[in-house]
Design an enzyme around this catalytic site. Structure first.
Site, PDB file in Angstrom:
ATOM      1  N   THR A 374       0.885  -1.157   0.000  1.00  0.00           N
ATOM      2  CA  THR A 374       0.000   0.000   0.000  1.00  0.00           C
ATOM      3  C   THR A 374       0.925   1.210   0.000  1.00  0.00           C
ATOM      4  O   THR A 374       2.131   1.052  -0.043  1.00  0.00           O
ATOM      5  CB  THR A 374      -0.894  -0.015   1.271  1.00  0.00           C
ATOM      6  OG1 THR A 374      -1.349  -1.334   1.516  1.00  0.00           O
ATOM      7  CG2 THR A 374      -2.106   0.882   1.147  1.00  0.00           C
ATOM      8  N   THR A 392      -4.065   2.497  -2.352  1.00  0.00           N
ATOM      9  CA  THR A 392      -3.537   1.180  -2.691  1.00  0.00           C
ATOM     10  C   THR A 392      -4.084   0.626  -3.997  1.00  0.00           C
ATOM     11  O   THR A 392      -5.153   1.020  -4.463  1.00  0.00           O
ATOM     12  CB  THR A 392      -3.859   0.176  -1.554  1.00  0.00           C
ATOM     13  OG1 THR A 392      -3.228  -1.066  -1.814  1.00  0.00           O
ATOM     14  CG2 THR A 392      -5.345  -0.029  -1.408  1.00  0.00           C
ATOM     15  N   ASN A 394      -3.765  -2.772  -3.831  1.00  0.00           N
ATOM     16  CA  ASN A 394      -3.830  -4.019  -3.059  1.00  0.00           C
ATOM     17  C   ASN A 394      -2.487  -4.738  -3.122  1.00  0.00           C
ATOM     18  O   ASN A 394      -1.598  -4.430  -2.340  1.00  0.00           O
ATOM     19  CB  ASN A 394      -4.974  -4.931  -3.479  1.00  0.00           C
ATOM     20  CG  ASN A 394      -5.302  -5.947  -2.384  1.00  0.00           C
ATOM     21  OD1 ASN A 394      -5.075  -5.692  -1.202  1.00  0.00           O
ATOM     22  ND2 ASN A 394      -5.820  -7.093  -2.748  1.00  0.00           N
ATOM     23  N   ASP A 416      -9.947  -8.379  -1.498  1.00  0.00           N
ATOM     24  CA  ASP A 416     -10.175  -7.907  -0.129  1.00  0.00           C
ATOM     25  C   ASP A 416     -11.583  -8.218   0.369  1.00  0.00           C
ATOM     26  O   ASP A 416     -11.890  -7.980   1.540  1.00  0.00           O
ATOM     27  CB  ASP A 416      -9.897  -6.406  -0.028  1.00  0.00           C
ATOM     28  CG  ASP A 416      -8.449  -6.129   0.339  1.00  0.00           C
ATOM     29  OD1 ASP A 416      -7.686  -7.094   0.507  1.00  0.00           O
ATOM     30  OD2 ASP A 416      -8.074  -4.945   0.451  1.00  0.00           O
ATOM     31  N   SER A 445     -11.201  -2.901   4.349  1.00  0.00           N
ATOM     32  CA  SER A 445      -9.807  -2.494   4.233  1.00  0.00           C
ATOM     33  C   SER A 445      -9.157  -2.434   5.607  1.00  0.00           C
ATOM     34  O   SER A 445      -9.844  -2.326   6.628  1.00  0.00           O
ATOM     35  CB  SER A 445      -9.722  -1.108   3.582  1.00  0.00           C
ATOM     36  OG  SER A 445      -8.406  -0.598   3.633  1.00  0.00           O
ATOM     37  N   SER A 446      -7.832  -2.482   5.633  1.00  0.00           N
ATOM     38  CA  SER A 446      -7.073  -2.271   6.865  1.00  0.00           C
ATOM     39  C   SER A 446      -6.435  -0.890   6.920  1.00  0.00           C
ATOM     40  O   SER A 446      -5.795  -0.548   7.914  1.00  0.00           O
ATOM     41  CB  SER A 446      -5.968  -3.335   6.989  1.00  0.00           C
ATOM     42  OG  SER A 446      -6.501  -4.613   7.169  1.00  0.00           O
ATOM     43  N   GLY A 466       1.034  -1.637   4.291  1.00  0.00           N
ATOM     44  CA  GLY A 466       1.348  -2.905   4.939  1.00  0.00           C
ATOM     45  C   GLY A 466       0.201  -3.873   5.119  1.00  0.00           C
ATOM     46  O   GLY A 466       0.285  -4.754   5.977  1.00  0.00           O
ATOM     47  N   GLY A 467      -0.912  -3.741   4.355  1.00  0.00           N
ATOM     48  CA  GLY A 467      -1.998  -4.712   4.493  1.00  0.00           C
ATOM     49  C   GLY A 467      -2.507  -4.747   5.918  1.00  0.00           C
ATOM     50  O   GLY A 467      -2.766  -3.718   6.544  1.00  0.00           O
TER      51      GLY A 467
END
Length: 562
Positions: A374, A392, A394, A416, A445-446, A466-467
């Site tokens: 990201t 992002t 992804n 996602d 999403s994170s 960083g997901g």
């Protein structure tokens, strides 16, 4: 953290240069009464600083930086993906913009499940069927009402970078070489990112097709992307494979302005992103639960501090899997999940004597190895306006598909979603029905762009790529500053760790303290070492207006000053 500089032939960024072949990577600045931009690439940060010098504010800068990242940081910077913006103006006004991608109208719950009921993650992660409807350009135009400059000026630095070319760094060369086979597999037309010989540091990357696409946006506005030639090229790209995005999907995409998620933490007001970002909810949960154990009594990365924080992460991620998704499609339980009564009950099973088995907070499901990509931007201007943006595609280079004739990568954000309840995505995150695929729905999403206020004024701007490690890295940055009283540099560059409920392990960076690792293992924790976690961009401002800005040392990230 040692400051890093790349020798430059010129000291000031100047968009009249024929090509961008030298630039500074600046890791840390301390200034006053100046605007500051931090991003994943020095040329993108300089583009943001340049528009502030032209009279723009933080929001002009953050849009210019995002456009520039689409050119100079194609593995994650994008116009073919989406993101979240958290803004706090110097008058105290708070807002968020959700330009997360959406599922196409033809999407269906079982679109990645084969006739035997098995989830096909290859289809959700690579190629045209993996693509969600892009939101970035809509988000940039939605930001425009907070800007001071017109879009034709804000976008110009990115056009120059794409048209004239720029020298790639060693890290970028390695990335392009690593992904060459995937580029060849998913693109039958010639693309700017493939050449006969391996890429090396200093090679010039020129993107004429992308420059033309950006010029259409400059001339026609958002319609230059979501309608007309560019839209037709995207749909044509879909038809080359099994893609399902239509002209109607593109024309109907809308950014959503949402009410920020706000909560207090030890005298600070935290302003962050609500659902469909799980990051803000997780951040509220983790800070609240860790607060029950008086973290300030311990040292950063001590056994006690890591255990408290990791157990808070474990419980929050279990809730993510069960409850979180697009609030326009599910019952939003944020108030319940972040309530003191709920979290105190969640914390009852915590014990310093040993690890809490993940089976006590959710059903165990095997996980694939995690990977992340990201990008984040932190900005403050000389007037005190702030913006925190995470965006992002992804995975690295998204779906690996470049729109032929338009020159940009398309995302693979459909992964996602919970492509099948209980099946983890590429980052190892498990999801349930709340995040199942539905037409026009936004995938969970994170991303956790965050701004902290003291006495009503912004004093911290933070975020990271960083997901699933994003919320835990932002969490650690806040704790580092507030509880452990660390400066911006140490807060960013100290060794990080991560726990996400499943898989049942704590991931730590290679330079994490061995004494803490040994002590945690004695309490039944499984520890895995990896090279790095995230690339945090942090701005701190004190009561006297002194700004301390730090770009993460884990990449080519760089600070630029107005």
């Amino acid at each position: 953290m040692k400051k890093i500089f790349i020798a430059a032939l010129f000291t000031a960024f100047n968009f009249s240069f024929a090509q961008f072949t030298d630039f500074n990577i600046i890791k840390e600045v301390k200034v006053k009464n100046k605007g500051v931009v931090i991003s994943a690439h020095p040329l993108a940060s300089e583009a943001g600083a340049e528009v502030m010098k032209m009279g723009g504010n933080a929001y002009d800068a953050v849009v210019a930086t995002q456009y520039a990242l689409a050119v100079v940081y194609p593995q994650a910077g994008n116009i073919g993906g989406g993101g979240f913006l958290v803004g706090v103006k110097n008058n105290g006004e708070k807002f968020t913009l959700d330009y997360r991608e959406t599922a196409p109208k033809k999407a269906s719950k079982d679109m990645y499940v084969d006739k035997n009921g098995k989830a096909d993650t290859e289809l959700s992660q690579y190629g045209r069927l993996a693509v969600g409807v892009p939101g970035s350009i809509s988000g940039f135009f939605s930001t425009l009402k907070y800007c001071k400059l017109p879009m034709d000026k804000i976008i110009q630095p990115a056009i120059d970078l794409a048209e004239k070319g720029f020298a790639i760094t060693e890290m970028e060369a390695n990335m392009l070489n690593t992904h060459k086979e995937n580029f060849l597999k998913h693109n039958k037309s010639s693309i700017a990112f493939i050449k006969d010989t391996p890429w090396k540091a200093g090679d010039l990357l020129v993107q004429k097709e992308l420059a033309a696409t950006l010029r259409l946006i400059q001339k026609l506005g958002a319609k230059g992307f979501y309608e007309g030639k560019t839209a037709e090229l995207m749909v044509s790209e879909m038809k080359k494979g099994n893609g399902i995005i239509t002209l109607e999907d593109l024309k109907n995409y809308k950014t959503v302005e949402r009410k920020p998620l706000e909560f207090d933490y030890k005298g600070s007001r935290v302003v962050t992103m609500p659902l469909p970002s799980s990051g803000g909810v997780l951040l509220a949960q983790m800070l609240t639960m860790a607060g029950y154990e008086n973290l300030e009594k311990y040292q950063q990365n001590s056994t006690e501090a890591v255990q408290i924080m990791a157990e808070a992460e474990r419980r929050a991620f279990a809730d993510r899997a069960e409850y979180m998704g697009d609030p326009d499609f599910i019952e939003d339980k944020t108030t319940y999940l972040t309530s003191d009564s709920y979290l105190k009950n969640r914390w009852k099973s915590f014990s310093f004597s040993k690890a809490t088995p993940s089976s006590e907070v959710g059903k165990i499901i095997s996980q694939p190895k995690e990977s992340t990509q990201t990008t984040h931007i932190s900005v403050i201007d000389k007037e005190g306006n702030t913006a925190s943006v995470t965006t992002t595609l992804n995975g690295y280079y998204g779906s690996k598909v470049v729109v032929s004739g338009a020159g940009f990568f398309l995302n693979n954000e459909m992964d996602d979603f919970s492509i099948k309840p209980g099946v983890p995505n590429m980052f190892g995150a498990v999801g349930g029905e709340a995040n199942s695929i539905q037409p026009n729905k936004r995938m969970l999403s994170s991303m956790t762009p965050t701004i902290l206020l003291k006495n009503g004024k912004p004093y911290m701007v933070v975020g990271t790529p960083g997901g699933t490690t994003i919320p835990t890295s932002v969490y650690q940055s806040i704790v580092n500053v507030i509880d452990f009283k660390l400066n911006a540099n140490i807060s960013v560059n100290a060794p990080k760790f991560h726990h996400q409920w499943l898989p049942e392990k704590i991931t730590v960076e290679n330079n994490f303290p061995e004494s803490t690792i040994t002590a945690l293992k004695s309490k039944n924790y499984v520890i895995e070492k990896i090279k790095h976690i995230g690339k945090t961009e942090l701005i701190l401002m004190d009561d006297n207006g002194n700004i301390h800005a730090v770009a993460d040392g884990r990449g080519d990230d760089s600070v630029a000053v107005e």
